[in-house]
Design a protein around this motif. Sequence first.
Motif, PDB file in Angstrom:
ATOM      1  N   ASP A 161       0.827  -1.209   0.000  1.00 20.25           N
ATOM      2  CA  ASP A 161       0.000   0.000   0.000  1.00 20.25           C
ATOM      3  C   ASP A 161       0.865   1.264   0.000  1.00 20.25           C
ATOM      4  N   LEU A 162       1.906   1.268   0.821  1.00 20.84           N
ATOM      5  CA  LEU A 162       2.792   2.437   0.893  1.00 20.84           C
ATOM      6  C   LEU A 162       3.458   2.703  -0.457  1.00 20.84           C
ATOM      7  N   LEU A 163       3.944   1.644  -1.084  1.00 25.71           N
ATOM      8  CA  LEU A 163       4.582   1.790  -2.390  1.00 25.71           C
ATOM      9  C   LEU A 163       3.565   2.201  -3.446  1.00 25.71           C
ATOM     10  N   TRP A 164       2.360   1.650  -3.360  1.00 27.03           N
ATOM     11  CA  TRP A 164       1.298   1.975  -4.312  1.00 27.03           C
ATOM     12  C   TRP A 164       0.888   3.442  -4.198  1.00 27.03           C
ATOM     13  N   HIS A 165       0.740   3.935  -2.973  1.00 27.17           N
ATOM     14  CA  HIS A 165       0.381   5.335  -2.762  1.00 27.17           C
ATOM     15  C   HIS A 165       1.482   6.257  -3.284  1.00 27.17           C
ATOM     16  N   ALA A 166       2.733   5.901  -3.011  1.00 25.75           N
ATOM     17  CA  ALA A 166       3.847   6.726  -3.467  1.00 25.75           C
ATOM     18  C   ALA A 166       3.907   6.783  -4.986  1.00 25.75           C
ATOM     19  N   ARG A 167       3.685   5.646  -5.602  1.00 27.17           N
ATOM     20  CA  ARG A 167       3.710   5.604  -7.068  1.00 27.17           C
ATOM     21  C   ARG A 167       2.554   6.391  -7.667  1.00 27.17           C
ATOM     22  N   SER A 168       1.353   6.264  -7.071  1.00 29.85           N
ATOM     23  CA  SER A 168       0.179   6.976  -7.573  1.00 29.85           C
ATOM     24  C   SER A 168       0.347   8.487  -7.425  1.00 29.85           C
ATOM     25  N   THR A 169       0.901   8.905  -6.284  1.00 30.95           N
ATOM     26  CA  THR A 169       1.130  10.333  -6.052  1.00 30.95           C
ATOM     27  C   THR A 169       2.125  10.899  -7.048  1.00 30.95           C
ATOM     28  N   HIS A 170       3.188  10.148  -7.315  1.00 29.86           N
ATOM     29  CA  HIS A 170       4.211  10.597  -8.282  1.00 29.86           C
ATOM     30  C   HIS A 170       3.614  10.713  -9.674  1.00 29.86           C
ATOM     31  N   ALA A 171       2.775   9.737 -10.041  1.00 31.17           N
ATOM     32  CA  ALA A 171       2.158   9.765 -11.376  1.00 31.17           C
ATOM     33  C   ALA A 171       1.210  10.954 -11.515  1.00 31.17           C
ATOM     34  N   TYR A 209       1.400  13.773  -9.891  1.00 36.31           N
ATOM     35  CA  TYR A 209       2.212  14.993  -9.916  1.00 36.31           C
ATOM     36  C   TYR A 209       2.787  15.220 -11.312  1.00 36.31           C
ATOM     37  N   ALA A 210       3.259  14.132 -11.933  1.00 33.81           N
ATOM     38  CA  ALA A 210       3.824  14.249 -13.281  1.00 33.81           C
ATOM     39  C   ALA A 210       2.770  14.699 -14.290  1.00 33.81           C
ATOM     40  N   ILE A 211       1.554  14.169 -14.154  1.00 34.20           N
ATOM     41  CA  ILE A 211       0.468  14.564 -15.058  1.00 34.20           C
ATOM     42  C   ILE A 211       0.117  16.029 -14.858  1.00 34.20           C
ATOM     43  N   ASP A 212       0.081  16.465 -13.599  1.00 27.03           N
ATOM     44  CA  ASP A 212      -0.271  17.848 -13.286  1.00 27.03           C
ATOM     45  C   ASP A 212       0.770  18.805 -13.850  1.00 27.03           C
ATOM     46  N   ILE A 213       2.050  18.451 -13.729  1.00 25.79           N
ATOM     47  CA  ILE A 213       3.128  19.288 -14.264  1.00 25.79           C
ATOM     48  C   ILE A 213       3.020  19.389 -15.784  1.00 25.79           C
ATOM     49  N   SER A 214       2.719  18.263 -16.416  1.00 24.02           N
ATOM     50  CA  SER A 214       2.594  18.271 -17.876  1.00 24.02           C
ATOM     51  C   SER A 214       1.466  19.177 -18.336  1.00 24.02           C
ATOM     52  N   LYS A 215       0.361  19.186 -17.584  1.00 25.47           N
ATOM     53  CA  LYS A 215      -0.761  20.032 -17.964  1.00 25.47           C
ATOM     54  C   LYS A 215      -0.421  21.515 -17.814  1.00 25.47           C
ATOM     55  N   LYS A 216       0.389  21.836 -16.807  1.00 23.84           N
ATOM     56  CA  LYS A 216       0.712  23.233 -16.548  1.00 23.84           C
ATOM     57  C   LYS A 216       1.864  23.745 -17.422  1.00 23.84           C
ATOM     58  N   ARG A 217       2.637  22.852 -18.001  1.00 19.71           N
ATOM     59  CA  ARG A 217       3.793  23.254 -18.810  1.00 19.71           C
ATOM     60  C   ARG A 217       3.305  23.937 -20.085  1.00 19.71           C
ATOM     61  N   PRO A 218       3.826  25.144 -20.395  1.00 22.27           N
ATOM     62  CA  PRO A 218       3.383  25.849 -21.608  1.00 22.27           C
ATOM     63  C   PRO A 218       3.786  25.092 -22.872  1.00 22.27           C
ATOM     64  N   LYS A 219       2.894  25.138 -23.853  1.00 24.18           N
ATOM     65  CA  LYS A 219       3.170  24.456 -25.104  1.00 24.18           C
ATOM     66  C   LYS A 219       4.245  25.200 -25.882  1.00 24.18           C
ATOM     67  N   GLN A 220       5.152  24.445 -26.438  1.00 26.58           N
ATOM     68  CA  GLN A 220       6.231  25.035 -27.223  1.00 26.58           C
ATOM     69  C   GLN A 220       5.727  25.426 -28.608  1.00 26.58           C
ATOM     70  N   VAL A 221       6.082  26.635 -28.990  1.00 34.03           N
ATOM     71  CA  VAL A 221       5.698  27.139 -30.312  1.00 34.03           C
ATOM     72  C   VAL A 221       6.901  27.050 -31.224  1.00 34.03           C
ATOM     73  N   ASN A 222       6.727  26.480 -32.348  1.00 38.37           N
ATOM     74  CA  ASN A 222       7.825  26.326 -33.300  1.00 38.37           C
ATOM     75  C   ASN A 222       8.106  27.662 -33.982  1.00 38.37           C
ATOM     76  N   THR A 223       9.223  28.259 -33.602  1.00 37.12           N
ATOM     77  CA  THR A 223       9.616  29.563 -34.167  1.00 37.12           C
ATOM     78  C   THR A 223      10.646  29.419 -35.277  1.00 37.12           C
ATOM     79  N   ASP A 224      10.936  28.179 -35.582  1.00 38.02           N
ATOM     80  CA  ASP A 224      11.934  27.941 -36.619  1.00 38.02           C
ATOM     81  C   ASP A 224      11.343  28.275 -37.991  1.00 38.02           C
ATOM     82  N   SER A 225      11.887  29.286 -38.618  1.00 36.25           N
ATOM     83  CA  SER A 225      11.369  29.714 -39.915  1.00 36.25           C
ATOM     84  C   SER A 225      11.907  28.877 -41.065  1.00 36.25           C
TER      85      SER A 225
END
Length: 229
Positions: A165-175, A177-193
Amino acid sequence: MNPENQAGLDTPAENAVAIKLPAFWAAQPRTWFCQAEAQFQIRRITTDSTKFYYVVSALDQETASRLVDISEQPPQENKYKAIKQRLLDTFDIPRQERAARLISIPRSSNRKPSALMDEMLSLLGDNQPCLLFEHLFLQHMHEDIRLALVEQNISNPRELAKRADLLWHARSTHAEYAIDISKKRPKQVNTDSSSTYADMCYYHKNFGDKARECSPPCSHQGNTRAGCP
C-alpha cells in the motif's frame, strides 16, 4: 419450571437483551457466522438451543426450504453445531473453486493492494497462505512495486499488503504529480522559420520580394510582381 429452561434455552437474566441477526448471507456463510458468533459473545448467549433458533430465524425462505429436516427435527445435542455445518456444507465455496477464483482475479492498477489481499485471504477460507499465494499476489503488482517487495522478503500476508500500500500510494502520487506538471507546462511554439523557407520556390528562396517569377508550390505571399497573392 419455565418451559424454555426445560428446552435448554438461556434464562431471562442471561438473555435480557434480545438480538436480531442479519439475514443469512448465502454468498459468504463463514463471514456471516463470524458476525453471528460475535453477537452471541457480546450478549453472552451460550446455550446450544438458543443459538440454534437464532440461526433458524435468520434464514430467508429459499435457504430455510433447504434445511426443513434439521429445522423441524433438530438433533438432541449440538443443534447449533449441526445447523452451522449444514449451512457451510451447502453454501461454502469448494476448494477447487476457491483456487480457480484466486487465479482468475482481474488485475487492476487502481486497486489498493490491501483490498486485493482481503479478497484473496477470504477465498483461502480455512487454508493457510503459501509461497504460491504470495506469488499470485505479487503478480498483481506493478513491476517496480513487485521488485521492491521481493527484495524485502515479507512472508506475513497482512504486512506484505501494508508495505505494498505504501509503495502503491507513493507511485500513484508521483504519477499524478507528473500529469499535473505536464498540464501546466506551456506548449512550445515552433519559431523555426526554416520549415517555411524550405517550402518556398527557387526564385523566392534566392530573391525574396524582388523575385519576378514564382514556381508553385511556393509558400511565399505578398509578392504580386511574381504572381503571389
